[in-house]
Scaffold this motif. Structure first.
Motif, PDB file in Angstrom:
ATOM      1  N   TRP A 115       9.756  16.558   0.361  1.00 19.24           N
ATOM      2  CA  TRP A 115       9.299  15.342  -0.302  1.00 19.24           C
ATOM      3  C   TRP A 115      10.456  14.584  -0.940  1.00 19.24           C
ATOM      4  O   TRP A 115      10.525  13.360  -0.857  1.00 19.24           O
ATOM      5  CB  TRP A 115       8.250  15.684  -1.357  1.00 19.24           C
TER       6      TRP A 115
ATOM      7  N   SER B 230       0.836  -1.207   0.000  1.00 15.76           N
ATOM      8  CA  SER B 230       0.000   0.000   0.000  1.00 15.76           C
ATOM      9  C   SER B 230       0.864   1.247   0.000  1.00 15.76           C
ATOM     10  O   SER B 230       1.891   1.322   0.686  1.00 15.76           O
ATOM     11  CB  SER B 230      -0.905  -0.003   1.233  1.00 15.76           C
ATOM     12  N   ARG B 231       0.428   2.249  -0.781  1.00 16.85           N
ATOM     13  CA  ARG B 231       1.121   3.528  -0.814  1.00 16.85           C
ATOM     14  C   ARG B 231       0.454   4.547   0.113  1.00 16.85           C
ATOM     15  O   ARG B 231       0.888   5.692   0.168  1.00 16.85           O
ATOM     16  CB  ARG B 231       1.138   4.074  -2.245  1.00 16.85           C
ATOM     17  N   VAL B 232      -0.587   4.113   0.813  1.00 15.41           N
ATOM     18  CA  VAL B 232      -1.306   5.040   1.688  1.00 15.41           C
ATOM     19  C   VAL B 232      -0.398   5.628   2.774  1.00 15.41           C
ATOM     20  O   VAL B 232      -0.403   6.840   3.007  1.00 15.41           O
ATOM     21  CB  VAL B 232      -2.544   4.359   2.311  1.00 15.41           C
TER      22      VAL B 232
ATOM     23  N   ARG C  74      13.203   6.945   1.793  1.00 13.92           N
ATOM     24  CA  ARG C  74      12.240   5.834   1.749  1.00 13.92           C
ATOM     25  C   ARG C  74      12.807   4.630   1.001  1.00 13.92           C
ATOM     26  O   ARG C  74      12.363   3.493   1.221  1.00 13.92           O
ATOM     27  CB  ARG C  74      10.957   6.336   1.068  1.00 13.92           C
TER      28      ARG C  74
ATOM     29  N   ASP D 276       2.782   6.203   2.700  1.00 15.18           N
ATOM     30  CA  ASP D 276       3.667   7.179   2.067  1.00 15.18           C
ATOM     31  C   ASP D 276       2.923   8.479   1.778  1.00 15.18           C
ATOM     32  O   ASP D 276       3.438   9.580   2.007  1.00 15.18           O
ATOM     33  CB  ASP D 276       4.239   6.610   0.764  1.00 15.18           C
ATOM     34  N   LEU D 277       1.691   8.346   1.258  1.00 10.15           N
ATOM     35  CA  LEU D 277       0.897   9.530   0.965  1.00 10.15           C
ATOM     36  C   LEU D 277       0.604  10.316   2.234  1.00 10.15           C
ATOM     37  O   LEU D 277       0.694  11.560   2.248  1.00 10.15           O
ATOM     38  CB  LEU D 277      -0.412   9.105   0.288  1.00 10.15           C
ATOM     39  N   LEU D 278       0.278   9.601   3.312  1.00 10.90           N
ATOM     40  CA  LEU D 278      -0.001  10.284   4.585  1.00 10.90           C
ATOM     41  C   LEU D 278       1.237  11.006   5.104  1.00 10.90           C
ATOM     42  O   LEU D 278       1.137  12.110   5.657  1.00 10.90           O
ATOM     43  CB  LEU D 278      -0.501   9.271   5.616  1.00 10.90           C
TER      44      LEU D 278
ATOM     45  N   VAL E  33       3.715  12.284   3.259  1.00 10.49           N
ATOM     46  CA  VAL E  33       3.913  13.480   2.439  1.00 10.49           C
ATOM     47  C   VAL E  33       2.892  14.555   2.814  1.00 10.49           C
ATOM     48  O   VAL E  33       3.234  15.740   2.921  1.00 10.49           O
ATOM     49  CB  VAL E  33       3.819  13.133   0.940  1.00 10.49           C
ATOM     50  N   LEU E  34       1.644  14.149   3.028  1.00 10.44           N
ATOM     51  CA  LEU E  34       0.628  15.109   3.467  1.00 10.44           C
ATOM     52  C   LEU E  34       1.003  15.721   4.818  1.00 10.44           C
ATOM     53  O   LEU E  34       0.732  16.899   5.073  1.00 10.44           O
ATOM     54  CB  LEU E  34      -0.745  14.433   3.551  1.00 10.44           C
TER      55      LEU E  34
ATOM     56  N   ALA F 173      11.552  10.895  -0.096  1.00 12.21           N
ATOM     57  CA  ALA F 173      11.478   9.860  -1.125  1.00 12.21           C
ATOM     58  C   ALA F 173      12.771   9.061  -1.229  1.00 12.21           C
ATOM     59  O   ALA F 173      12.746   7.828  -1.353  1.00 12.21           O
ATOM     60  CB  ALA F 173      11.139  10.500  -2.480  1.00 12.21           C
TER      61      ALA F 173
ATOM     62  N   THR G   7       8.401  20.541  -1.740  1.00 12.18           N
ATOM     63  CA  THR G   7       9.077  19.652  -2.689  1.00 12.18           C
ATOM     64  C   THR G   7      10.435  19.227  -2.165  1.00 12.18           C
ATOM     65  O   THR G   7      10.842  18.068  -2.351  1.00 12.18           O
ATOM     66  CB  THR G   7       9.239  20.315  -4.068  1.00 12.18           C
TER      67      THR G   7
END
Length: 428
Positions: free
Chosen positions: A112, A10-12, A119, A14-16, A18-19, A116, A109
């Motif tokens: 991020w 799941s990429r969720v 990660r 990672d998205l959380l 970044v958010l 990244a 950016t």
């Protein structure tokens, strides 16, 4: 859900993460932007960057590159002038909520990109903590509140170094390094030092893809060469007296002092390396003396005329007596900083990530060498690169709660500096 989707990670998270970085940056920048805050740190924003973006917005995409109102490369101003076609330039004389809000996204950016690449080596939570000290740094946030070239530059610098340290030896990775470096030079021409990590990555990677690597490196040289032809020098003609008036070797001790000051938060990670060096007193003394000698190469007393002023380091240097125009604070800091970098490398070496660590250290060495050639030693140029070096070196260590704790401590230290240095004056 298909069987293939079920087996895909799941990429969720990672998205959380970044958010979360976006939320942190916006929470710490938007109040100042929306209320039109200006303080001495906004000098370049008021007199150089915002006026130039507004000027270029009138003729964009065609702009005058021969002698414009900034000592830096033109990419940042050209991009923002393009954005201004959509959001406008604002009506206030010295602020623009729309343009400053877009400018704040460059801090996002930057965070991020740091996240990244971390990660690739570690968990979501630890990668988030790797980026956090950078996005709460008072200098990254100051460059986000007011229009500065630094955060776009740092984003491109991080892509170039991250690709060199954590990428592959394939042609795509080499070209990514070269393209990011060239764009970084187009933003701030001093970024030619990015050739150092590119070369280190090529050498340590078995000297593969030599032709592609040389072509990638040549992109930056072409960009800088174009500027030199346009300007008849390294900066637009009107700025030659400020940024191109000599060297300042105090940059070496200055950068290492910052490594020591911020690296205090990472000391729990180097206990094994410290024991190793204590068992080899000759090496320990050699590293310490080398750091002090590097810091002593040039005068290091605080001096506005000599470009050594501003920021907490120079204020501290000014409060301590100097000897032979050298600051004992920077001599000690040079010694302590080089010792800390050595201990981090010794700690990393057994864990198989020596290649990445050496590329990161090569980048830091290239950064220092380039800034020796700049007469002005301003802390906002140094802090983010110091933090990036320390944070990414921690990604070369095995996962542990201790690493996460130290990164959180480093983030807390930077947030405290932000509260005191950036928001303290605004609240008074």
């Amino acid at each position: 859900m298909s069987q293939a989707d079920a087996g895909r990670p799941s990429r969720v998270p990672d998205l959380l993460a970044v958010l979360g970085l976006i939320a942190v940056v916006m929470a710490l920048t938007l109040p100042a932007i929306l209320t039109g805050q200006l303080d001495p740190k906004a000098f370049d924003h008021r007199f150089f960057h915002l006026p130039l973006v507004r000027e270029w917005a009138q003729t964009w995409p065609r702009v005058d590159l021969y002698d414009y109102n900034s000592a830096t490369g033109p990419l940042y101003h050209w991009v923002l002038a393009g954005v201004a076609q959509l959001v406008g330039v604002g009506e206030e004389p010295e602020t623009s909520i729309a343009l400053q809000s877009v400018n704040a996204l460059f801090a996002v950016t930057f965070g991020w990109v740091v996240f990244a690449f971390a990660r690739r080596r570690t968990s979501v939570a630890r990668a988030f903590l790797t980026a956090l000290p950078l996005v709460v740094s008072p200098y990254v946030l100051g460059n986000a509140i007011w229009m500065m070239t630094d955060n776009l530059s740092l984003t491109l610098v991080a892509i170039a170094i991250g690709s060199a340290a954590f990428g592959t030896t394939e042609a795509g990775s080499r070209l990514t390094q070269g393209a990011a470096a060239a764009l970084a030079v187009a933003t701030r021409q001093i970024n030619l030092w990015l050739l150092a990590p590119i070369a280190a990555s090529w050498w340590l990677g078995g000297r593969r893809r030599t032709g592609v690597t040389m072509a990638a490196a040549f992109l930056s040289i072409v960009v800088l060469g174009t500027f030199v032809l346009l300007w008849k020098g390294l900066v637009p003609p009107r700025f030659r007296g400020l940024h191109a008036s000599g060297t300042n070797p105090a940059a070496i001790g200055y950068a290492l002092t910052l490594i020591a000051a911020y690296g205090l938060c990472l000391l729990p990670l180097v206990h094994r390396a410290a024991r190793t060096l204590l068992l080899r007193p000759g090496l320990l003394v050699a590293v310490a003396v080398t750091g002090a000698l590097l810091a002593a190469i040039g005068p290091s007393a605080a001096s506005e005329e000599a470009g050594r002023n501003g920021g907490w380091v120079w204020r501290a240097v000014a409060d301590v007596p100097t000897f032979a125009d050298r600051s004992p604070l920077l001599l000690f800091g040079g010694s302590a900083g080089l010792l800390l970098l050595t201990m981090l490398f010794v700690e990393i070496e057994p864990h198989g990530h020596k290649h990445a660590a050496l590329v990161i250290l090569a980048a830091f060495a290239g950064f220092i060498a380039a800034h020796v050639a700049n007469y002005q030693i301003f802390q906002r140029y140094y802090d983010p690169m110091v933090l990036l070096t320390l944070a990414w070196l921690t990604t070369c260590l095995p996962a542990s709660r201790k690493v996460s704790f130290c990164l959180a401590l480093l983030a807390g230290q930077q947030l405290l500096f932000t509260c005191v240095a950036l928001y303290g004056p605004m609240l008074r």
